[in-house]
Each structure stands twice: as structure tokens, then as C-alpha cells.
Design an enzyme around this catalytic site. Structure first.
Site, mmCIF file in Angstrom:
data_model
loop_
_atom_site.group_PDB
_atom_site.id
_atom_site.type_symbol
_atom_site.label_atom_id
_atom_site.label_comp_id
_atom_site.label_asym_id
_atom_site.label_seq_id
_atom_site.Cartn_x
_atom_site.Cartn_y
_atom_site.Cartn_z
ATOM 1 N N LYS A 228 0.828 -1.152 0.125
ATOM 2 C CA LYS A 228 -0.056 -0.059 0.008
ATOM 3 C C LYS A 228 0.937 1.201 0.132
ATOM 4 O O LYS A 228 0.530 2.142 -0.780
ATOM 5 C CB LYS A 228 -0.983 -0.031 1.156
ATOM 6 C CG LYS A 228 -1.994 -0.973 0.907
ATOM 7 C CD LYS A 228 -2.737 -1.216 2.262
ATOM 8 C CE LYS A 228 -3.818 -2.448 2.287
ATOM 9 N NZ LYS A 228 -4.635 -2.694 3.365
ATOM 10 N N GLN B 269 -4.899 -1.319 9.533
ATOM 11 C CA GLN B 269 -4.769 -2.688 8.924
ATOM 12 C C GLN B 269 -5.387 -3.476 9.972
ATOM 13 O O GLN B 269 -4.847 -3.620 10.911
ATOM 14 C CB GLN B 269 -3.343 -3.036 8.644
ATOM 15 C CG GLN B 269 -3.107 -4.406 7.978
ATOM 16 C CD GLN B 269 -3.560 -4.280 6.567
ATOM 17 O OE1 GLN B 269 -3.846 -3.480 5.843
ATOM 18 N NE2 GLN B 269 -4.032 -5.471 6.075
ATOM 19 N N ASP C 298 -11.066 3.040 3.984
ATOM 20 C CA ASP C 298 -11.439 1.624 3.724
ATOM 21 C C ASP C 298 -13.020 1.434 3.978
ATOM 22 O O ASP C 298 -13.329 0.292 3.451
ATOM 23 C CB ASP C 298 -10.942 1.255 5.287
ATOM 24 C CG ASP C 298 -9.867 0.056 5.000
ATOM 25 O OD1 ASP C 298 -9.737 -0.489 3.878
ATOM 26 O OD2 ASP C 298 -9.034 -0.242 5.936
HETATM 27 N N1 GUN Z 1 -7.241 -6.689 6.096
HETATM 28 C C1 GUN Z 1 -7.519 -7.524 5.104
HETATM 29 N N2 GUN Z 1 -8.028 -6.647 4.311
HETATM 30 C C2 GUN Z 1 -8.108 -5.345 4.634
HETATM 31 C C3 GUN Z 1 -8.670 -4.207 4.089
HETATM 32 O O1 GUN Z 1 -9.099 -4.162 3.023
HETATM 33 N N3 GUN Z 1 -8.308 -3.208 4.836
HETATM 34 C C4 GUN Z 1 -7.869 -3.042 5.944
HETATM 35 N N4 GUN Z 1 -7.831 -2.055 6.657
HETATM 36 N N5 GUN Z 1 -7.172 -4.472 6.585
HETATM 37 C C5 GUN Z 1 -7.605 -5.407 5.923
#
Ligand code: GUN
Length: 285
Positions: free
Chosen positions: A50, A94, A117
């Protein structure tokens, strides 16, 4: 018939290029803060990807890596600081979080105008009521692939397998918004193969390899495989597969996402899309 492969890698690259172009024209670089608690190796890989993608799009990346023992109060204080930091347009915490931290309290602490998100209950509510907000990245990426492949989805029968807040529930809302007739199936759904055989669209988000079998697939159906499962292949090597028995489904489906290279690359591209959107909304542009 052999299904068309839906090239998520190419679609994601095109979307990222479009976003980078728009970012070049922005008055300042949009900023994305990513918070990682603990040392889960998979989460560390996602967060690095990311960060890299954010910088490649010409945006500013603010990464915060905190130890597993971080208290909930410290995490909430960091989120409060990011909420009022004007250089930060998007905030992503995350998941999963360590067990001693209340995930829902953390997701509620993110300013909804920075919720790239789409996990805040306000974002979920806006999506459910058809209002502009932020849509979770993976299901929005799935929808982009579906619309590109099938065009108008109106009137189609869609089966979403999985009811998570991250994928299944928002995916169902998005398909409803596109005028599909939507079924959300889960571990207690009876007659799943029969329901699947009626579906024009199957979105599989279960987390189990070979869960959707070829003889569940209606001829001409489109399959979006959200699963990422690590398995040992016949040759003894470890490989990634989705939730759908891919080789079995190929002769029946009209189009299918491969794993890897289908849904996966779209998630990060849509995160950048949401970050640019947050920047634009916060700056009235
Ligand atoms: N963990 C697995 N997929 C995601 C996601 O799309 N966003 C976040 N913040 N954590 C995750």
C-alpha cells in the site's frame, strides 16, 4: 465454451495510471496514513504494498508501525491526531488487530470523511441507504471488474457467498444498487449448489479452496473469486488459489477472475481511488 479471464492486474494498472494523472494536477499531494499494529507477516506485506502504490501514484504515504503491545488508548490517540492532520486525507488501520484492542471502537474513531477503507458504521450506513460515502475497496474493485465485463447488471441474479463486513455485506449492497436480485449465502445456507446454479453472477468470498465446484456454475455465469488461499499443489510446491475450483468452472462460466491476478490487484488501486476521492471532497474539488 471457455471462460474469458478477467484481467484484474491490467484493470488495476489502468486505474492507478488514471489516479496518478489526476494526482499530478492536484494543488497538493493527497495523503494516506496506514497504521499497522504488531508483526503479522501477511499484514506487513499488504502495508508495504500500500505504501509503495501510494508513492507511485504521487501521493504522500504516512506509515505508522506500532508494537503488538500498543494499548487501545494509544491507538485511539494516534487516530485522533491523524483525524486533525490536514496533510492526511485517508486513514487505514490494517486488520486484524491484536485481541486486546476493540476493533469496532477503532473503526468508529476514524473521521468518516477520511474513512478510505469504508469500514466506519457511517460509511456502511451511507452505502446501505444509497448515499455518497466510502465503499470498501475489495467489493468496489469486484464491481468495477463486473461492470467492465458484463456492462449493465440490471435484473441479473447475483449470489454472494460470505457475509463479512469487509467483503460480503458491502458487495451485496453494491449489487443491489446495480439492480441485481441478490442472495447472501453463508455457512448455514441450505442448498447452496442449487442457489449457485440459478446465479448469473457468483462472488465467492469464503476463504476455502475448491469451495465452489464446476457443477454449481450456470452456463454463461460470471464468477468473481475473492479467495486467496495458500495450498500445496500436486508438484509439492506452495501456491495461491481462490475459493472456486477454477479448472472445473472454466468450461461453464462466460468470465472468471483468476487467482492471483484477478481481484487482488484491484483492492490497492481502489484504495488510491478512495484516497483521491477523500482529497477531492475535503478540498471541495
Ligand atoms: N485486512 C484485510 N483486508 C483489509 C482491508 O481491505 N483493509 C484493512 N484495513 N485491513 C484489511
Amino acid at each position: 465454451m471457455t471462460a474469458q479471464l478477467i484481467d484484474g492486474k491490467a484493470r488495476a494498472a489502468a486505474l492507478r495510471a488514471e489516479i496518478a494523472e489526476k494526482t499530478r494536477g492536484a494543488a497538493r499531494a493527497p495523503g494516506l496514513a496506514v497504521v499497522l499494529i504488531g508483526d503479522d507477516p501477511a499484514s506487513a506485506v499488504y502495508v508495504r504494498s500500500k505504501e509503495r502504490a501510494t508513492e507511485q501514484a504521487g501521493m504522500r504515504s504516512f506509515a505508522h508501525r506500532l508494537p503488538t503491545a500498543t494499548t487501545q488508548a494509544d491507538l485511539l490517540a494516534l487516530i485522533a491526531a491523524l483525524n486533525i492532520n490536514d496533510a492526511v486525507d485517508g486513514i487505514l488501520v490494517q486488520l486484524p488487530l491484536p485481541a486486546h484492542i476493540d476493533e469496532s471502537a477503532v473503526l468508529r474513531a476514524v473521521d468518516p470523511s477520511k474513512d478510505v477503507d469504508g469500514f466506519h458504521p457511517i460509511s456502511a450506513g451511507l452505502l446501505a441507504t444509497g448515499q455518497a460515502g466510502f465503499v470498501p475497496c475489495t467489493p468496489l474493485g469486484c464491481l468495477m471488474l463486473l461492470k467492465e465485463t458484463r456492462g449493465d447488471l440490471s435484473g441479473l441474479d447475483a449470489l454472494v457467498i460470505g457475509r463479512s463486513n469487509i467483503v460480503g455485506k458491502p458487495m451485496a449492497q453494491l449489487l443491489l444498487r446495480e439492480h441485481c436480485t441478490v442472495t447472501i449465502a453463508h455457512s448455514r445456507t441450505p442448498d447452496l449448489p442449487d442457489r449457485a446454479r440459478r446465479a448469473d453472477i457468483i462472488v465467492a468470498a469464503v476463504g476455502r479452496s475448491n469451495f465452489v465446484r464446476g457443477n454449481w456454475v450456470k452456463p454463461g455465469a460470471t464468477i468473481i473469486d475473492v479467495g486467496i488461499n495458500r495450498v500445496i499443489g500436486a508438484d509439492g510446491a506452495s501456491k495461491l488459489v481462490g475459493d472456486v475450483a477454477f479448472d472445473e468452472a472454466l468450461p461453464h462460466a462466460v468470465a472468471i477472475t483468476p487467482v492471483p491476478g484477478g481481484v487482488g490487484p484491484m483492492t490497492i488501486a481502489v484504495l488510491l481511488h478512495n484516497t483521491l476521492l477523500a482529497y477531492q471532497r475535503r478540498n471541495g474539488s
